[in-house]
Scaffold this motif. Structure first.
Motif, PDB file in Angstrom:
ATOM      1  N   VAL A  89      -0.811 109.060  17.298  1.00  0.00           N
ATOM      2  CA  VAL A  89      -2.085 109.540  16.774  1.00  0.00           C
ATOM      3  C   VAL A  89      -3.199 108.635  17.279  1.00  0.00           C
ATOM      4  N   ASP A  90      -4.261 109.243  17.776  1.00  0.00           N
ATOM      5  CA  ASP A  90      -5.421 108.501  18.257  1.00  0.00           C
ATOM      6  C   ASP A  90      -6.406 108.403  17.102  1.00  0.00           C
ATOM      7  N   ASP A  91      -6.159 107.430  16.230  1.00  0.00           N
ATOM      8  CA  ASP A  91      -6.903 107.332  14.986  1.00  0.00           C
ATOM      9  C   ASP A  91      -7.051 105.849  14.639  1.00  0.00           C
ATOM     10  N   SER A  92      -8.281 105.381  14.504  1.00  0.00           N
ATOM     11  CA  SER A  92      -8.496 103.961  14.231  1.00  0.00           C
ATOM     12  C   SER A  92      -8.034 103.567  12.822  1.00  0.00           C
ATOM     13  N   TYR A  93      -7.796 104.522  11.942  1.00  0.00           N
ATOM     14  CA  TYR A  93      -7.302 104.227  10.594  1.00  0.00           C
ATOM     15  C   TYR A  93      -5.776 104.162  10.529  1.00  0.00           C
ATOM     16  N   ALA A  94      -5.110 104.498  11.621  1.00  0.00           N
ATOM     17  CA  ALA A  94      -3.642 104.438  11.671  1.00  0.00           C
ATOM     18  C   ALA A  94      -3.210 103.104  12.271  1.00  0.00           C
ATOM     19  N   SER A  95      -2.104 102.581  11.781  1.00  0.00           N
ATOM     20  CA  SER A  95      -1.550 101.334  12.315  1.00  0.00           C
ATOM     21  C   SER A  95      -0.736 101.627  13.564  1.00  0.00           C
ATOM     22  N   GLN A  96      -0.387 100.574  14.306  1.00  0.00           N
ATOM     23  CA  GLN A  96       0.431 100.753  15.508  1.00  0.00           C
ATOM     24  C   GLN A  96       1.748 101.462  15.165  1.00  0.00           C
ATOM     25  N   LEU A  97       2.459 100.954  14.192  1.00  0.00           N
ATOM     26  CA  LEU A  97       3.654 101.606  13.644  1.00  0.00           C
ATOM     27  C   LEU A  97       3.326 101.903  12.188  1.00  0.00           C
ATOM     28  N   HIS A  98       2.954 103.127  11.909  1.00  0.00           N
ATOM     29  CA  HIS A  98       2.391 103.469  10.613  1.00  0.00           C
ATOM     30  C   HIS A  98       3.432 103.986   9.622  1.00  0.00           C
ATOM     31  N   ALA A  99       4.190 104.993  10.034  1.00  0.00           N
ATOM     32  CA  ALA A  99       5.151 105.622   9.118  1.00  0.00           C
ATOM     33  C   ALA A  99       6.386 106.061   9.888  1.00  0.00           C
ATOM     34  N   THR A 106      21.205 115.237   3.770  1.00  0.00           N
ATOM     35  CA  THR A 106      20.645 116.487   4.304  1.00  0.00           C
ATOM     36  C   THR A 106      19.150 116.589   4.015  1.00  0.00           C
ATOM     37  N   HIS A 107      18.515 115.488   3.590  1.00  0.00           N
ATOM     38  CA  HIS A 107      17.101 115.502   3.243  1.00  0.00           C
ATOM     39  C   HIS A 107      16.301 114.695   4.254  1.00  0.00           C
ATOM     40  N   LEU A 108      15.016 115.037   4.369  1.00  0.00           N
ATOM     41  CA  LEU A 108      14.099 114.242   5.175  1.00  0.00           C
ATOM     42  C   LEU A 108      13.328 113.317   4.249  1.00  0.00           C
ATOM     43  N   VAL A 109      13.084 112.107   4.742  1.00  0.00           N
ATOM     44  CA  VAL A 109      12.436 111.071   3.948  1.00  0.00           C
ATOM     45  C   VAL A 109      11.292 110.477   4.757  1.00  0.00           C
ATOM     46  N   VAL A 110      10.158 110.223   4.094  1.00  0.00           N
ATOM     47  CA  VAL A 110       9.037 109.541   4.740  1.00  0.00           C
ATOM     48  C   VAL A 110       8.941 108.143   4.144  1.00  0.00           C
ATOM     49  N   GLU A 111       8.643 107.177   5.034  1.00  0.00           N
ATOM     50  CA  GLU A 111       8.524 105.778   4.607  1.00  0.00           C
ATOM     51  C   GLU A 111       7.330 105.152   5.308  1.00  0.00           C
ATOM     52  N   ASP A 112       6.500 104.460   4.541  1.00  0.00           N
ATOM     53  CA  ASP A 112       5.386 103.715   5.114  1.00  0.00           C
ATOM     54  C   ASP A 112       5.939 102.425   5.711  1.00  0.00           C
ATOM     55  N   LEU A 113       5.486 102.064   6.897  1.00  0.00           N
ATOM     56  CA  LEU A 113       6.001 100.876   7.585  1.00  0.00           C
ATOM     57  C   LEU A 113       5.063  99.682   7.418  1.00  0.00           C
ATOM     58  N   VAL A 126       2.488 106.543  -0.560  1.00  0.00           N
ATOM     59  CA  VAL A 126       3.935 106.345  -0.436  1.00  0.00           C
ATOM     60  C   VAL A 126       4.204 104.857  -0.586  1.00  0.00           C
ATOM     61  N   LYS A 127       4.925 104.489  -1.658  1.00  0.00           N
ATOM     62  CA  LYS A 127       5.220 103.084  -1.911  1.00  0.00           C
ATOM     63  C   LYS A 127       6.666 102.749  -1.608  1.00  0.00           C
ATOM     64  N   ALA A 128       7.497 103.772  -1.523  1.00  0.00           N
ATOM     65  CA  ALA A 128       8.924 103.604  -1.241  1.00  0.00           C
ATOM     66  C   ALA A 128       9.364 104.835  -0.459  1.00  0.00           C
ATOM     67  N   PRO A 129      10.512 104.782   0.212  1.00  0.00           N
ATOM     68  CA  PRO A 129      10.991 105.983   0.905  1.00  0.00           C
ATOM     69  C   PRO A 129      11.040 107.169  -0.063  1.00  0.00           C
ATOM     70  N   THR A 130      10.401 108.286   0.342  1.00  0.00           N
ATOM     71  CA  THR A 130      10.248 109.450  -0.527  1.00  0.00           C
ATOM     72  C   THR A 130      10.693 110.710   0.209  1.00  0.00           C
ATOM     73  N   MET A 131      11.452 111.563  -0.486  1.00  0.00           N
ATOM     74  CA  MET A 131      11.912 112.816   0.121  1.00  0.00           C
ATOM     75  C   MET A 131      10.726 113.753   0.350  1.00  0.00           C
ATOM     76  N   ILE A 132      10.786 114.482   1.457  1.00  0.00           N
ATOM     77  CA  ILE A 132       9.750 115.469   1.750  1.00  0.00           C
ATOM     78  C   ILE A 132      10.385 116.850   1.807  1.00  0.00           C
ATOM     79  N   HIS A 133       9.560 117.848   1.489  1.00  0.00           N
ATOM     80  CA  HIS A 133      10.023 119.226   1.430  1.00  0.00           C
ATOM     81  C   HIS A 133       9.044 120.112   2.183  1.00  0.00           C
TER      82      HIS A 133
END
Length: 149
Positions: A89-99, A106-113, A126-133
């Motif tokens: 993402v070309d976004d100044s508010y995003a970190s180099q390794l963001h998420a 069988t679930h997908l999980v999002v985690e902030d890095l 997101v404060k901890a790995p969280t399932m996404i739907h």
């Protein structure tokens, strides 16, 4: 007090100090080692995908310049500004390794890095790995993704 008792207590104290440091090093090692990927049998994962249980793509909703861009979800992908990320993402508010988005069973999980501005799932940080739907919205900086089938 006899010298032999003092020596014995000194050795015991030294042993306890070594055990304490060994435990600290073990705990640090557990925190810094890369996580093991979840072992899900391929047949079970494919069956879940066919049944529509696992979302299969992210679609960009904002910013408008890249809205509609579709990104296929794999077993693990990273989002950020770094060139090595699967979704850059070309976004100044995003970190180099963001998420990171990855499969757990069988679930997908999002985690902030550890990003500076945080990763949001349906407008909640997101404060901890969280399932996404399907239908969930993930925000990385000013970029908003929607999880689709």
């Amino acid at each position: 007090m006899p010298d032999s008792l003092i020596r014995l207590l000194t050795v015991l104290l030294l042993g306890l100090v070594y055990l304490f440091f060994a435990r600290v090093l073990y705990t640090v090692w557990l925190e810094v080692r890369p996580p093991r990927p979840a072992r899900v049998p391929r047949a079970r994962r494919e069956r879940a995908e066919r049944n529509g249980a696992v979302p299969s793509a992210l679609v960009v909703l904002a910013p408008e310049e890249i809205a509609g861009r579709r990104h296929q979800l794999s077993d693990e992908l990273t989002i950020g500004r770094a060139a090595g990320c699967e979704i850059t993402v070309d976004d100044s508010y995003a970190s180099q390794l963001h998420a990171k988005i990855f499969r757990r069973d069988t679930h997908l999980v999002v985690e902030d890095l550890g990003s500076t501005n945080g990763t949001y799932l349906n407008r909640e940080k997101v404060k901890a790995p969280t399932m996404i739907h399907k239908g969930d919205r993930i925000q990385v900086g000013a970029t908003v993704f929607e999880v689709i089938q």
